[in-house]
Design a protein around this motif. Sequence first.
Motif, PDB file in Angstrom:
ATOM      1  N   ILE A  69       0.923  -1.191   0.049  1.00  0.00           N
ATOM      2  CA  ILE A  69      -0.089   0.086  -0.039  1.00  0.00           C
ATOM      3  C   ILE A  69       0.914   1.194   0.037  1.00  0.00           C
ATOM      4  CG2 ILE A  69      -1.502   1.328   1.171  1.00  0.00           C
ATOM      5  CD1 ILE A  69      -2.913  -1.400   2.314  1.00  0.00           C
ATOM      6  N   GLU A  70       2.076   1.091   0.766  1.00  0.00           N
ATOM      7  CA  GLU A  70       2.609   2.580   0.945  1.00  0.00           C
ATOM      8  C   GLU A  70       3.731   2.624  -0.302  1.00  0.00           C
ATOM      9  OE1 GLU A  70       6.342   4.064   4.016  1.00  0.00           O
ATOM     10  OE2 GLU A  70       5.546   2.148   4.128  1.00  0.00           O
ATOM     11  N   ASN A  71       3.999   1.743  -0.829  1.00  0.00           N
ATOM     12  CA  ASN A  71       4.929   1.561  -2.145  1.00  0.00           C
ATOM     13  C   ASN A  71       4.456   1.728  -3.397  1.00  0.00           C
ATOM     14  OD1 ASN A  71       6.942   1.888  -0.077  1.00  0.00           O
ATOM     15  ND2 ASN A  71       7.764  -0.253  -0.290  1.00  0.00           N
ATOM     16  N   SER A  75     -18.284  13.402 -10.343  1.00  0.00           N
ATOM     17  CA  SER A  75     -18.888  14.842 -10.250  1.00  0.00           C
ATOM     18  C   SER A  75     -17.648  15.706 -10.362  1.00  0.00           C
ATOM     19  CB  SER A  75     -19.499  15.299  -9.099  1.00  0.00           C
ATOM     20  OG  SER A  75     -18.903  14.863  -7.985  1.00  0.00           O
ATOM     21  N   TYR A  76     -17.891  16.938 -10.817  1.00  0.00           N
ATOM     22  CA  TYR A  76     -16.551  17.832 -10.981  1.00  0.00           C
ATOM     23  C   TYR A  76     -15.857  17.775  -9.447  1.00  0.00           C
ATOM     24  CZ  TYR A  76     -19.364  19.554 -15.064  1.00  0.00           C
ATOM     25  OH  TYR A  76     -19.821  19.631 -16.160  1.00  0.00           O
ATOM     26  N   GLU A  77     -16.939  18.039  -8.480  1.00  0.00           N
ATOM     27  CA  GLU A  77     -16.248  18.238  -7.246  1.00  0.00           C
ATOM     28  C   GLU A  77     -15.391  16.789  -6.874  1.00  0.00           C
ATOM     29  OE1 GLU A  77     -19.405  18.486  -7.907  1.00  0.00           O
ATOM     30  OE2 GLU A  77     -19.357  20.718  -7.530  1.00  0.00           O
ATOM     31  N   GLU A  78     -15.898  15.611  -7.144  1.00  0.00           N
ATOM     32  CA  GLU A  78     -15.474  14.525  -6.772  1.00  0.00           C
ATOM     33  C   GLU A  78     -13.934  14.254  -7.448  1.00  0.00           C
ATOM     34  OE1 GLU A  78     -16.318   9.598  -6.075  1.00  0.00           O
ATOM     35  OE2 GLU A  78     -17.567  11.197  -7.325  1.00  0.00           O
ATOM     36  N   LEU A  79     -14.074  14.645  -8.749  1.00  0.00           N
ATOM     37  CA  LEU A  79     -12.745  14.353  -9.714  1.00  0.00           C
ATOM     38  C   LEU A  79     -11.777  15.200  -9.052  1.00  0.00           C
ATOM     39  CD1 LEU A  79     -14.313  14.162 -13.439  1.00  0.00           C
ATOM     40  CD2 LEU A  79     -12.500  12.416 -12.337  1.00  0.00           C
ATOM     41  N   THR A  80     -12.149  16.504  -8.693  1.00  0.00           N
ATOM     42  CA  THR A  80     -11.016  17.567  -8.124  1.00  0.00           C
ATOM     43  C   THR A  80     -10.483  16.975  -6.794  1.00  0.00           C
ATOM     44  OG1 THR A  80     -12.177  19.183  -9.305  1.00  0.00           O
ATOM     45  CG2 THR A  80     -10.697  19.984  -7.744  1.00  0.00           C
ATOM     46  N   LYS A  81     -11.327  16.732  -5.955  1.00  0.00           N
ATOM     47  CA  LYS A  81     -11.061  16.203  -4.717  1.00  0.00           C
ATOM     48  C   LYS A  81     -10.130  14.924  -4.924  1.00  0.00           C
ATOM     49  CE  LYS A  81     -12.619  14.357  -0.459  1.00  0.00           C
ATOM     50  NZ  LYS A  81     -13.886  13.873   0.331  1.00  0.00           N
ATOM     51  N   ASN A  82     -10.432  13.899  -5.675  1.00  0.00           N
ATOM     52  CA  ASN A  82      -9.555  12.882  -5.752  1.00  0.00           C
ATOM     53  C   ASN A  82      -8.257  13.133  -6.471  1.00  0.00           C
ATOM     54  OD1 ASN A  82     -11.769  11.192  -4.917  1.00  0.00           O
ATOM     55  ND2 ASN A  82     -12.484  10.695  -6.929  1.00  0.00           N
ATOM     56  N   ALA A  83      -8.189  13.973  -7.291  1.00  0.00           N
ATOM     57  CA  ALA A  83      -7.042  14.332  -8.030  1.00  0.00           C
ATOM     58  C   ALA A  83      -6.128  15.203  -6.728  1.00  0.00           C
ATOM     59  CB  ALA A  83      -7.033  15.378  -9.026  1.00  0.00           C
ATOM     60  N   GLU A  84      -6.448  15.808  -6.094  1.00  0.00           N
ATOM     61  CA  GLU A  84      -6.013  16.473  -4.801  1.00  0.00           C
ATOM     62  C   GLU A  84      -5.170  15.459  -4.046  1.00  0.00           C
ATOM     63  OE1 GLU A  84      -8.734  19.356  -3.488  1.00  0.00           O
ATOM     64  OE2 GLU A  84      -8.011  20.957  -4.965  1.00  0.00           O
ATOM     65  N   GLU A  85      -6.046  14.479  -3.654  1.00  0.00           N
ATOM     66  CA  GLU A  85      -5.792  13.767  -2.812  1.00  0.00           C
ATOM     67  C   GLU A  85      -4.726  12.611  -3.210  1.00  0.00           C
ATOM     68  OE1 GLU A  85      -9.453  11.720  -1.331  1.00  0.00           O
ATOM     69  OE2 GLU A  85      -9.792  13.616  -0.135  1.00  0.00           O
ATOM     70  N   ASP A  86      -4.922  12.339  -4.723  1.00  0.00           N
ATOM     71  CA  ASP A  86      -3.787  11.734  -5.299  1.00  0.00           C
ATOM     72  C   ASP A  86      -2.495  12.292  -5.116  1.00  0.00           C
ATOM     73  OD1 ASP A  86      -2.375  10.100  -7.301  1.00  0.00           O
ATOM     74  OD2 ASP A  86      -3.786  10.215  -8.852  1.00  0.00           O
ATOM     75  N   GLU A  87      -2.378  13.528  -5.408  1.00  0.00           N
ATOM     76  CA  GLU A  87      -1.145  14.320  -5.210  1.00  0.00           C
ATOM     77  C   GLU A  87      -0.466  14.026  -4.008  1.00  0.00           C
ATOM     78  OE1 GLU A  87       1.818  17.503  -4.764  1.00  0.00           O
ATOM     79  OE2 GLU A  87      -0.350  17.323  -3.756  1.00  0.00           O
ATOM     80  N   LYS A  88      -1.283  14.257  -2.948  1.00  0.00           N
ATOM     81  CA  LYS A  88      -0.748  14.151  -1.857  1.00  0.00           C
ATOM     82  C   LYS A  88      -0.374  12.821  -1.272  1.00  0.00           C
ATOM     83  CE  LYS A  88      -3.954  17.851  -0.107  1.00  0.00           C
ATOM     84  NZ  LYS A  88      -5.133  18.242   0.765  1.00  0.00           N
ATOM     85  N   LYS A  89      -1.160  11.717  -1.782  1.00  0.00           N
ATOM     86  CA  LYS A  89      -0.573  10.620  -1.584  1.00  0.00           C
ATOM     87  C   LYS A  89       0.816  10.141  -2.149  1.00  0.00           C
ATOM     88  CE  LYS A  89      -2.071   5.606  -1.169  1.00  0.00           C
ATOM     89  NZ  LYS A  89      -3.225   4.778  -1.417  1.00  0.00           N
ATOM     90  N   VAL A 103       3.072  12.294  -2.978  1.00  0.00           N
ATOM     91  CA  VAL A 103       4.114  13.050  -2.253  1.00  0.00           C
ATOM     92  C   VAL A 103       4.444  12.233  -0.699  1.00  0.00           C
ATOM     93  CG1 VAL A 103       4.574  15.107  -0.981  1.00  0.00           C
ATOM     94  CG2 VAL A 103       3.593  15.119  -3.229  1.00  0.00           C
ATOM     95  N   ALA A 104       3.268  12.038   0.152  1.00  0.00           N
ATOM     96  CA  ALA A 104       3.478  11.273   1.152  1.00  0.00           C
ATOM     97  C   ALA A 104       4.240  10.052   1.104  1.00  0.00           C
ATOM     98  CB  ALA A 104       1.917  10.987   1.921  1.00  0.00           C
ATOM     99  N   THR A 105       3.796   9.135   0.074  1.00  0.00           N
ATOM    100  CA  THR A 105       4.420   7.845  -0.189  1.00  0.00           C
ATOM    101  C   THR A 105       5.924   8.122  -0.177  1.00  0.00           C
ATOM    102  OG1 THR A 105       2.638   6.851  -1.085  1.00  0.00           O
ATOM    103  CG2 THR A 105       4.746   6.051  -1.477  1.00  0.00           C
ATOM    104  N   LEU A 106       6.276   9.144  -0.861  1.00  0.00           N
ATOM    105  CA  LEU A 106       7.853   9.445  -1.379  1.00  0.00           C
ATOM    106  C   LEU A 106       8.539   9.850   0.015  1.00  0.00           C
ATOM    107  CD1 LEU A 106       7.497  10.848  -4.973  1.00  0.00           C
ATOM    108  CD2 LEU A 106       8.467   8.612  -4.243  1.00  0.00           C
ATOM    109  N   GLU A 107       7.780  10.619   0.706  1.00  0.00           N
ATOM    110  CA  GLU A 107       8.429  11.347   1.709  1.00  0.00           C
ATOM    111  C   GLU A 107       8.661  10.354   2.883  1.00  0.00           C
ATOM    112  OE1 GLU A 107       6.738  16.169   1.815  1.00  0.00           O
ATOM    113  OE2 GLU A 107       5.608  14.518   3.022  1.00  0.00           O
ATOM    114  N   SER A 108       7.650   9.370   2.908  1.00  0.00           N
ATOM    115  CA  SER A 108       8.026   8.404   4.119  1.00  0.00           C
ATOM    116  C   SER A 108       9.041   7.595   3.532  1.00  0.00           C
ATOM    117  CB  SER A 108       6.558   7.291   3.954  1.00  0.00           C
ATOM    118  OG  SER A 108       6.756   6.442   4.867  1.00  0.00           O
TER     119      SER A 108
END
Length: 384
Positions: free
Chosen positions: A58-60, A71-85, A87-92
């Motif tokens: 999961i982490e790697n 929906s527009y909101e869901e796509l935008t939210k998922n893309a933002e969370e995708d980017e954060k994940k 970065v978080a994986t690489l930082e870990s």
Amino acid sequence: MENEEKKIENTKIGKNEKKSTLKYLIVGLVAIIIILIVIVSILLFKGKNNDNKNSTTIENNASNIAVKGSSYEELTKNAEEDEKKVVATLESEFENLKKETDTYDKYVTNKDKVKLFYDKIVTETDNFGIRLREYSLKYAELIMQENISSNDKYKKLDDIYDEFYGNIGDDIYDDIYDGILDDLYDYYYDGIFDDAYNTVPYADLSSTRSNEYKWCSNARSDVYKSISNSRSDIYKFCSNVGSKLYQEKEDKALEEIEEFRQDIEKIKNGISSENNIEQSMENKQENTNATSNSEELNTDFKNAMDSYEKYIDEYIAFMKKYSENPTDTSLLTQYASMLTKYQQAVKDFKNWNTKNLNKAEQKYYVEVQTRVTKKLTDASIDVQ
């Protein structure tokens, strides 16, 4: 008396047999308990290992994130969370890597892991760039499914530019190119290598530093190119679809969407997108020696020039419409976005002039520049 003695002797034998039987029973019971403990321990150990493997998977594997959203909101939210994940994986992983390379000797021992981490940063950036294109594609599909006018769909495309090209594109650049990669450079160059300066032979340290610099430099170059390519593709996609919607040609807009889908599949299969201006620039630079004396126009170059001129026509048409109706609120909301896109288009166009163009390309570049300048001047728009 004799019978009595036999009786006593038999009693003793019976007691001994009972003791012996009891002893065997106890030994057997202990053996069974030990076996059960061993079995349970093995099962627990395997379970723990499986848990660890699952958590590592999961982490790697941030690249396994699915692109979805209804929906527009869901796509935008998922893309933002995708980017954060990502970065978080690489930082870990970087934190774990630092523990294994917190001295010069440990760095040398684990240098292959450092190189692999640089490779993973590039891979994760590439994969996220593909998904960012897919989020933009799905967003455009939702727009086309709406029961609204072509003009309203045209306006809605600005959201793709603002969210995926702009906000999230900026985030991945800041978090990886200006973030993790800078941190890696600081950790090894300003930390581990500086500490080793007085204790490690110069030749050894110099060789190690040289390799690290090459890995870091290559990763930075690849990440920069990857992010630029994905953003450029999204920018051109919005421009192409928007141009068709502006002309109220929804069937042609759908064709542009389908072409973008095919381009994404090509990228997934390791084939460069033909619509990618930045990639075209790189390809041209790599093939300078082979094409510098050619008198033919490079296809990617010509497509980029024609796309630029086409967008300028669209921009001029909008500005004329805006100048005739300066109080139209719908036009006011588009003005800032159109201006930003115009400035980016001009910047991309000028970048081509820094390349080693052949004679035919130089001539065509000047022709396009002359036509565009005249169009802007005739429309009373400042030439940048």
